[in-house]
Design an enzyme around this catalytic site. Structure first.
Site, short mmCIF file in Angstrom:
data_model
loop_
_atom_site.label_atom_id
_atom_site.label_comp_id
_atom_site.label_asym_id
_atom_site.label_seq_id
_atom_site.Cartn_x
_atom_site.Cartn_y
_atom_site.Cartn_z
N ASP A 8 0.84 -1.25 0.13
CA ASP A 8 0.02 0.04 0.24
C ASP A 8 0.99 1.14 0.06
O ASP A 8 2.19 1.10 0.06
CB ASP A 8 -0.94 -0.14 1.14
CG ASP A 8 -0.56 0.23 2.36
OD1 ASP A 8 0.85 0.33 2.71
OD2 ASP A 8 -1.23 0.18 3.49
N CYS A 65 2.47 -3.46 4.15
CA CYS A 65 1.73 -2.43 4.51
C CYS A 65 2.35 -1.74 5.78
O CYS A 65 3.64 -1.93 5.84
CB CYS A 65 -0.09 -2.85 4.55
SG CYS A 65 -0.13 -3.60 6.10
N THR A 67 1.90 -1.90 9.00
CA THR A 67 2.20 -2.89 10.09
C THR A 67 2.34 -4.28 9.58
O THR A 67 3.02 -5.23 10.14
CB THR A 67 0.96 -2.94 10.97
OG1 THR A 67 -0.17 -3.60 10.17
CG2 THR A 67 0.74 -1.80 11.67
N HIS A 98 6.89 -25.32 7.90
CA HIS A 98 5.57 -26.11 8.65
C HIS A 98 4.50 -25.49 7.90
O HIS A 98 3.66 -26.50 7.89
CB HIS A 98 5.48 -25.37 10.18
CG HIS A 98 6.58 -25.88 11.07
ND1 HIS A 98 6.61 -25.73 12.46
CD2 HIS A 98 8.16 -26.40 10.71
CE1 HIS A 98 7.66 -26.34 12.91
NE2 HIS A 98 8.77 -26.84 11.99
N HIS A 134 2.82 -31.72 8.98
CA HIS A 134 2.63 -30.43 8.49
C HIS A 134 1.62 -30.50 7.23
O HIS A 134 0.69 -29.74 7.32
CB HIS A 134 3.91 -29.82 7.96
CG HIS A 134 4.66 -29.58 9.24
ND1 HIS A 134 4.70 -28.94 10.34
CD2 HIS A 134 6.14 -30.11 9.48
CE1 HIS A 134 5.52 -29.15 11.18
NE2 HIS A 134 6.51 -29.58 10.48
C1 RB5 Z 1 -2.59 2.51 6.35
O1 RB5 Z 1 -2.52 3.59 6.83
C2 RB5 Z 1 -2.47 1.34 7.41
O2 RB5 Z 1 -3.48 1.25 8.24
C3 RB5 Z 1 -2.08 0.27 6.71
O3 RB5 Z 1 -0.80 0.34 6.06
C4 RB5 Z 1 -1.74 -1.12 7.54
O4 RB5 Z 1 -0.67 -0.78 8.63
C5 RB5 Z 1 -3.10 -1.86 8.06
O5 RB5 Z 1 -2.85 -2.78 8.72
#
Ligand code: RB5
Length: 146
Positions: A8, A65, A67, A98, A134
């Site tokens: 993203d 993304c 996180t 696994h 597995h």
């Molecule tokens: C985008 O701002 C953020 O929410 C996305 O990149 C991600 O961290 C979502 O899990």
């Protein structure tokens, strides 16, 4: 081996540095993610990569993304996708061994460039263990999908 990468808006810089790292290593990588800082919804970034794995356009995927969590949740909603969100290489190795994971996810706000390279190198070079227990557990996951 063909690799897909997707991201993203929060992960454009990390995506580009991982992409460069993999190309320098000789991997054939398709970029499915956004290259813009404009807001780009991570479920869309996940879906384009998941579909490329489902139709065998790529063998393994990398999804980034902010996180790593949102994009991994979205990847795992697609049939046949086993996506692992992690922030260190041991999980990347174990999820190949696994879970026969086909997408690795991490967060651009969480991992450094060096750690991201370490995670993808480990993920892409570790084979599935092919162990009976597995395989049985993966088959159970796919029964849940049905
Ligand atoms: C985008 O701002 C953020 O929410 C996305 O990149 C991600 O961290 C979502 O899990």
């Amino acid at each position: 081996m063909k690799i897909g990468i997707s991201n993203d808006h929060s992960a454009v810089d990390l995506k580009n540095s991982v992409l460069k790292h993999l190309e320098e290593k000789g991997y054939d990588v398709i970029n499915f993610g956004t290259d813009s800082a404009e807001s780009f919804d991570y479920p869309l970034a996940a879906t384009v990569l998941a579909k490329a794995i489902q139709n065998k356009e790529v063998d393994l995927g990398i999804a980034i993304c902010g996180t790593g969590v949102g994009i991994s949740i979205a990847c795992n909603k697609h049939k046949g996708i086993r996506a692992c969100c992690c922030s260190e290489a041991t999980s990347a190795r174990l999820t190949r061994e696994h879970n026969d994971s086909n997408i690795i996810c991490f967060g651009a706000r969480i991992v450094s460039t060096e750690l991201a390279n370490d995670i993808v190198d480990t993920f892409l070079t570790t084979p599935f263990s092919n162990g009976e227990r597995h395989k049985r557990r993966i088959a159970m996951i796919h029964e849940i999908e049905e």
